[in-house]
Structures are given as structure tokens and as C-alpha cells.
Scaffold this motif. Structure first.
Motif: not given
Length: 297
Positions: A236, A277-278, A280-282
Motif C-alpha cells: 500500500t 489505508r490498507v 481501502a486499498a486491499t
């Protein structure tokens, strides 16, 4: 006042900064801090403690984030007085809850006891490892446990078996209001040179991949099924991310380091930011291993 009472009084502190007792080197004051000199002193402390007082048990203060406002309650730290190793047979021993896991691994190496090499990579005490089923490099604490000794809030000592606990990955639950005093471990015979070589290889790998020279609390997030938290965080693009003086380690993405002068609030904000953030990204929501306690400033 007799000698025992004086020793107990000297071990009892008030408004004790928890930054002195956590591996992140952050944390506000605890109302009461007690490092018992022996078991009778610990029993007396527990019996005298008001029933409604929150109680926190620590060892080396790894895997623990105490917020900047401190802890409104009593902290019990099991130190050297609860760090004995007692042989129970050729391949069995009892280790006190205050014993650093690294020292238990070293003892196993000298005695030719295989199966506990992974403990060299656990940055806490036996008590903490029991409480969370700590592990490293493919090994887990409770795979070696044959019995445990606990103490209740009423000061009564209990001898228990693994059947009294529900043990999972980085999770242990059992009798309410009981804490670990010691554990009996079972290992296997092996040449000491073989065990020591395995430990040295593990320590070399740890030194090469983890930020050991910076204040940290070990792995921050549990590994999700079939994956690694560090891989997801790095993928990320979060290595080196900072909040205040806290940083996602540039050496190992599942470590957060105190660059010097960090506040607990910086670390907590960074944990939450990485988690968000992780996800949201994965699409994977990482679950923290770190225990957060106390009040915000």
C-alpha cells in the motif's frame, strides 16, 4: 515496620510514568505501580486492592500502548522475582512469568531442549507470551505449554491445564480475573549445538529484518489468513509514513518505531491510519496485536 513490609513499600509507586516501562517509551502515569518482591507481597497487594480498581499486568511492556493521559488504576509488573527457571525432568521445566522469552530460549539452547527456539524472537516475557499466545518464525507459545500457574484477584493461586483455556492465533481466553505466574513447558532432546545454531540463525534473521535499534513494540498487526500484514502495508506504499515522531518502519512494515519524542497519540493515530489505508486499498482489515490502554491526554 518489618523488613518484608519495608521491601513491599519500596516496590510500590504512585503516579509512575509508564514511558519508563513500555518498549515504545511512551505513556502517561499510572495511579499505582507495583513490582512485587515475592508471591506473598503480591497476594497481600491483590487482597488489599479495592474491588473496582482497574488492574493491568505487564512484563517488559512490549505489545502495549499506554495512552498519554496514563492509566487510572493499578499496574502490576512481574520482574526478576518471578523470573526463575526450575527443571522438572529431562525435557520439562517451569518458567516464571517475569522471565524474558529470549532468556528462556537461551536456557533451552544450553540444555539441548528443542522446540522453543522461536522464543528468541519474542520481545516480551513468558507471562505476556502466555496471555496472547505470542509467536515468531512459525512457533507459538502454547504449543509447548503443559500446565500454568495463575493467581486470582483474591490472591489465590491456581494450577491449571491448557484445557482450561481457549487458545487461538494471538488469542488466549480463560478464567476471568486470573493472571499468569508461571508455566510448565515440554520440549524435546537435541544436541545443544543444534538448538543454539537454530537460535543464532533466527537472531541473525531478526537483526537483518527488524528495527531493533529503535524503540518499538514488535509486530503491530496480526497476519491475516494466508497473508502477511507487512506485505499488505508495504504494497500500500506505507513504509516510512509518519505521524509526529512515530513512523512505519522502513526496515519492516509491520513495525512502528519511535523516532525520539513520539507521543502515544502519534503512534495510535498511525496505527489507525495504516489500518484504514490498507483496508481501502486491499479490502483487508488488519487487526492490531497491540493492546491499547489508558486515557488520552
Amino acid at each position: 515496620m518489618n523488613a518484608a513490609a519495608e521491601q513491599t513499600r519500596a516496590a510500590l509507586r504512585h503516579n509512575e510514568p509508564m514511558a519508563r516501562h513500555t518498549s515504545w517509551r511512551v505513556g502517561g502515569p499510572a495511579d499505582t505501580y507495583f513490582e512485587p518482591p515475592d508471591l506473598p507481597a503480591l497476594q497481600a497487594f491483590l487482597v488489599d486492592l479495592p474491588a473496582g480498581t482497574p488492574l493491568l499486568w505487564i512484563g517488559l511492556g512490549s505489545n502495549l500502548l499506554v495512552r498519554d493521559g496514563g492509566f487510572r488504576g493499578a499496574v502490576v509488573c512481574l520482574g526478576k522475582s518471578f523470573a526463575a527457571i526450575e527443571p522438572l525432568g529431562e525435557t520439562r521445566l517451569r518458567a516464571g512469568a517475569g522471565l524474558p522469552c529470549a532468556k528462556l530460549a537461551q536456557h533451552c539452547g544450553r540444555q539441548g531442549l528443542a522446540g522453543g527456539e522461536f522464543l528468541a524472537g519474542v520481545p516480551g516475557t513468558v507471562g505476556g507470551a502466555l496471555a496472547m499466545n505470542a509467536g515468531a518464525h512459525g512457533g507459538e507459545t502454547w504449543q509447548c505449554v503443559q500446565a500454568v500457574r495463575t493467581i486470582g484477584r483474591d490472591g489465590v493461586v491456581h494450577q491449571r491445564t491448557p484445557a482450561d483455556f481457549r487458545v487461538a492465533y494471538r488469542s488466549v481466553s480463560g478464567p476471568v480475573d486470573e493472571w499468569f505466574l508461571a508455566a510448565e513447558f515440554g520440549f524435546e532432546h537435541a544436541p545443544p549445538s543444534q538448538v543454539q545454531a537454530a537460535i543464532h540463525a533466527l537472531l541473525r534473521r531478526r537483526a537483518a529484518t527488524q528495527p531493533l535499534r529503535q524503540a518499538n513494540a514488535g509486530s503491530v498487526f496480526r497476519n491475516p489468513p494466508g497473508d502477511h500484514a507487512a506485505r499488505l502495508i508495504e504494497a500500500t506504499g506505507l513504509k516510512g509514513l509518519t505521524r509526529g515522531r512515530a513512523q512505519v518502519s522502513e526496515r519492516h512494515a509491520n513495525f512502528i518505531v519511535n523516532l525520539g519524542g513520539a507521543r502515544a497519540a502519534d503512534i495510535e493515530a498511525l496505527i489507525d491510519d495504516v489500518q484504514a489505508r490498507v483496508e481501502a486499498a486491499t479490502g483487508v482489515r488488519l487487526e492490531p496485536e497491540v493492546r491499547r490502554v489508558g486515557e488520552a491526554a
